[in-house]
Design an enzyme around this catalytic site. Structure first.
Site, PDB file in Angstrom:
ATOM      1  N   ASN A  83      58.954 -78.125  54.855  1.00  0.00           N
ATOM      2  CA  ASN A  83      58.711 -78.349  56.295  1.00  0.00           C
ATOM      3  C   ASN A  83      59.389 -77.144  57.091  1.00  0.00           C
ATOM      4  OD1 ASN A  83      58.686 -79.687  58.938  1.00  0.00           O
ATOM      5  ND2 ASN A  83      59.432 -81.479  58.326  1.00  0.00           N
ATOM      6  N   GLU A 143      47.954 -85.542  60.675  1.00  0.00           N
ATOM      7  CA  GLU A 143      48.944 -86.892  61.012  1.00  0.00           C
ATOM      8  C   GLU A 143      48.516 -87.734  62.366  1.00  0.00           C
ATOM      9  OE1 GLU A 143      52.861 -86.431  59.530  1.00  0.00           O
ATOM     10  OE2 GLU A 143      53.573 -86.050  61.785  1.00  0.00           O
ATOM     11  N   LYS A 187      50.300 -89.332  64.859  1.00  0.00           N
ATOM     12  CA  LYS A 187      51.446 -89.265  65.515  1.00  0.00           C
ATOM     13  C   LYS A 187      51.486 -89.312  67.013  1.00  0.00           C
ATOM     14  CE  LYS A 187      55.152 -85.485  65.245  1.00  0.00           C
ATOM     15  NZ  LYS A 187      55.424 -83.998  64.898  1.00  0.00           N
ATOM     16  N   GLU A 224      54.251 -77.579  56.188  1.00  0.00           N
ATOM     17  CA  GLU A 224      54.219 -78.791  57.135  1.00  0.00           C
ATOM     18  C   GLU A 224      54.712 -78.108  58.195  1.00  0.00           C
ATOM     19  OE1 GLU A 224      56.023 -81.851  53.613  1.00  0.00           O
ATOM     20  OE2 GLU A 224      56.704 -81.724  55.769  1.00  0.00           O
ATOM     21  N   SER A 225      54.351 -78.479  59.496  1.00  0.00           N
ATOM     22  CA  SER A 225      54.887 -78.455  60.767  1.00  0.00           C
ATOM     23  C   SER A 225      54.608 -76.893  61.329  1.00  0.00           C
ATOM     24  CB  SER A 225      56.133 -78.762  60.977  1.00  0.00           C
ATOM     25  OG  SER A 225      56.753 -79.958  60.621  1.00  0.00           O
ATOM     26  N   GLU A 240      59.935 -83.481  50.215  1.00  0.00           N
ATOM     27  CA  GLU A 240      60.325 -82.488  51.191  1.00  0.00           C
ATOM     28  C   GLU A 240      61.221 -81.701  51.207  1.00  0.00           C
ATOM     29  OE1 GLU A 240      58.824 -83.412  55.425  1.00  0.00           O
ATOM     30  OE2 GLU A 240      60.841 -82.922  56.042  1.00  0.00           O
ATOM     31  N   LYS A 295      54.555 -92.025  56.468  1.00  0.00           N
ATOM     32  CA  LYS A 295      55.382 -91.066  57.031  1.00  0.00           C
ATOM     33  C   LYS A 295      56.671 -91.768  57.597  1.00  0.00           C
ATOM     34  CE  LYS A 295      55.960 -86.629  57.643  1.00  0.00           C
ATOM     35  NZ  LYS A 295      55.668 -85.745  58.742  1.00  0.00           N
TER      36      LYS A 295
HETATM   37  O1  LIG Z   1      58.280 -83.686  64.856  1.00  0.00           O
HETATM   38  C1  LIG Z   1      59.728 -83.858  65.304  1.00  0.00           C
HETATM   39  O2  LIG Z   1      60.000 -83.789  66.162  1.00  0.00           O
HETATM   40  C2  LIG Z   1      60.606 -84.454  64.118  1.00  0.00           C
HETATM   41  C3  LIG Z   1      61.754 -84.571  64.339  1.00  0.00           C
HETATM   42  C4  LIG Z   1      62.759 -85.079  63.450  1.00  0.00           C
HETATM   43  C5  LIG Z   1      62.266 -85.430  62.143  1.00  0.00           C
HETATM   44  C6  LIG Z   1      60.878 -85.173  61.821  1.00  0.00           C
HETATM   45  C7  LIG Z   1      60.240 -84.830  62.683  1.00  0.00           C
HETATM   46  N1  LIG Z   1      58.735 -84.655  62.545  1.00  0.00           N
HETATM   47  C8  LIG Z   1      58.228 -84.794  61.182  1.00  0.00           C
HETATM   48  C9  LIG Z   1      57.255 -83.847  60.695  1.00  0.00           C
HETATM   49  O3  LIG Z   1      57.678 -83.288  59.735  1.00  0.00           O
HETATM   50  C10 LIG Z   1      55.949 -83.532  61.443  1.00  0.00           C
HETATM   51  O4  LIG Z   1      55.626 -84.837  62.126  1.00  0.00           O
HETATM   52  C11 LIG Z   1      54.970 -83.027  60.676  1.00  0.00           C
HETATM   53  O5  LIG Z   1      55.300 -82.147  59.783  1.00  0.00           O
HETATM   54  C12 LIG Z   1      53.898 -82.504  61.555  1.00  0.00           C
HETATM   55  O6  LIG Z   1      54.394 -81.537  62.394  1.00  0.00           O
HETATM   56  P1  LIG Z   1      53.475 -80.967  63.687  1.00  0.00           P
HETATM   57  O7  LIG Z   1      52.306 -80.295  63.227  1.00  0.00           O
HETATM   58  O8  LIG Z   1      54.426 -79.899  64.134  1.00  0.00           O
HETATM   59  O9  LIG Z   1      53.497 -81.985  64.597  1.00  0.00           O
END
Ligand SMILES: O=C(O)c1ccccc1NCC(=O)[C@H](O)[C@H](O)COP(=O)(O)O
Length: 391
Positions: free
Chosen positions: A309, A175, A177, A345-346, A287, A238
């Site tokens: 997620n 990502e 980001k 994800e995340s 998602e 995204k």
């Molecule tokens: O990342 C956030 O804080 C967030 C807050 C509100 C809605 C969506 C959000 N993130 C989107 C995502 O799902 C992540 O950017 C993506 O899965 C990557 O996650 P990470 O590896 O933890 O940065």
């Protein structure tokens, strides 16, 4: 919750929406919604296509007023339909009807007022406004024309499968980001093209490019620039999609895939948007975050790619055991039978996290924070997997 469902009122026919029912309780609304493939998008299309030359409808309202009223009605309906599917996110703030509304509903304002209940709801309300404004500037006919010049859509799922087969590890969606509501600024020195190239070199199968400006400091310019720079990894736009218009917009900017969030979109919107994605050659990553969302999505035909997620988008709470929990038992079996690619994800930071979600059944992962923060994001990928996956 007492809402529209409690109101039974005669409904006046208008020239724009066909065969409206006389009573307007929730089951009737749901049927009507179903029959009319209802969305703000379709209402706008109906009003716009009613009479290209006239600005006044047969009831004497201007087309703009009529459009506002219809959109408001649809907004209220969308909230009601969504809540019947367990969706807590309201599409728009609860508000009184537009000035010239003469319809039958005696809406009461909801007690909570116009304050979003959580960050996701705030993002969605903001997005809804933003998209309405963008649509004024770039109506669908303009986007359809622009599609002729869009670069061809590439095979997002194919790239994930190939990476998974090549490395024996989950295919990586890396990502791009810059910031997030939960973490603030992730990277000060942010060059989206350089980061994308570094990810590609580091072995990413696909990229996810945040395009929301207000909350993530992303942009469609970033998406377009990455595509134009010749990065070969297919690109996920995204974005917080609330309107099918955004799918066309994403495609014109070079997206190969889009994100559809089940916590935001009712089933009918997801079905409708999946059809449009197919038409445009876009892959839909749908998602989910809990069992109910997962079951809703599994009941939709034509789903090929589902993301779990691990972040609760209402509270920011991160828990990677969500992926495991959702893929256990019958749901995991269905996924395997249908050969759906699952994306974790995340909140993934190290080889142990990757092994954990892979063991749970994912064949792809979506990672932002842990790699974008590294001075060399491509090398960050090697740290994440515990080995070089570029070869
Ligand atoms: O990342 C956030 O804080 C967030 C807050 C509100 C809605 C969506 C959000 N993130 C989107 C995502 O799902 C992540 O950017 C993506 O899965 C990557 O996650 P990470 O590896 O933890 O940065």
């Amino acid at each position: 919750m007492e809402g529209l469902a409690s109101l039974k009122a005669p409904f006046q026919a208008t020239p724009f929406l066909s065969s409206r029912p006389k009573t307007w309780d929730l089951p009737t609304q749901l049927n009507f919604y179903k029959r009319n493939s209802f969305s703000t998008f379709s209402v706008r299309a109906q009003v716009e296509s009613t009479d290209g030359s006239s600005t006044v409808s047969s009831s004497g309202e201007s087309v703009t007023e009529t459009l506002k009223i219809k959109e408001w009605e649809v907004g209220m309906l969308q909230n009601e339909v969504a809540s019947s599917q367990g969706i807590r996110i309201r599409r728009r703030p609860p508000s009184g009807p537009p000035l010239h509304y003469v319809g039958p509903f005696q809406f009461r304002l909801q007690n909570e007022g116009n304050t979003p209940r959580n960050i996701l709801e705030e993002i969605v309300w903001n997005k809804d406004k933003e998209v309405s404004q963008l649509k004024e500037r770039k109506p669908l006919v303009v986007l359809k024309k622009a599609l002729e010049n869009a670069p061809p859509a590439r095979d997002f799922i194919g790239a994930l499968r190939a990476a998974n087969e090549r490395t024996g590890l989950p295919g990586l969606i890396a990502e791009v980001k810059k910031a997030s509501p939960s973490r603030g600024i992730l990277r000060e020195n942010f060059d989206p093209v350089e980061i994308a190239q570094s990810y590609e070199k580091g072995g990413a199968a696909c990229l996810s490019v945040l395009t929301d400006e207000k909350y993530f400091k992303g942009s469609f310019e970033n998406l377009e620039a990455i595509r134009k720079a010749g990065v070969k990894c297919p690109l996920l736009c995204k974005e917080f999609i609330v309107d099918a218009w955004q799918l066309y917009y994403a495609r014109t900017k070079g997206a190969d895939a889009v994100l559809l969030i089940a916590a935001v979109l009712p089933d009918l919107d997801i079905k409708y948007m999946i059809k449009i994605c197919k038409l445009l050659g876009l892959t839909a990553l749908v998602e989910v975050h809990d069992e109910r969302e997962f079951d809703r999505v599994l009941a939709i035909e034509g789903i090929e790619l589902i993301g779990i997620n691990n972040r609760n988008l209402e509270t920011f709470e991160l828990d990677i055991s969500i992926t495991k929990k959702l893929l256990e038992g019958e749901r995991g079996k269905i996924i395997r039978e249908r050969d759906i690619i699952m994306v974790g994800e995340s909140g993934l930071f190290n080889p142990e996290d990757i092994a954990y979600v892979q063991e749970a059944g994912v064949r792809a992962i979506l990672v932002g924070e842990s790699i974008v923060k590294q001075s060399d994001p491509g090398k960050g990928i090697s740290n994440l997997f515990g080995k070089d996956i570029s070869v």
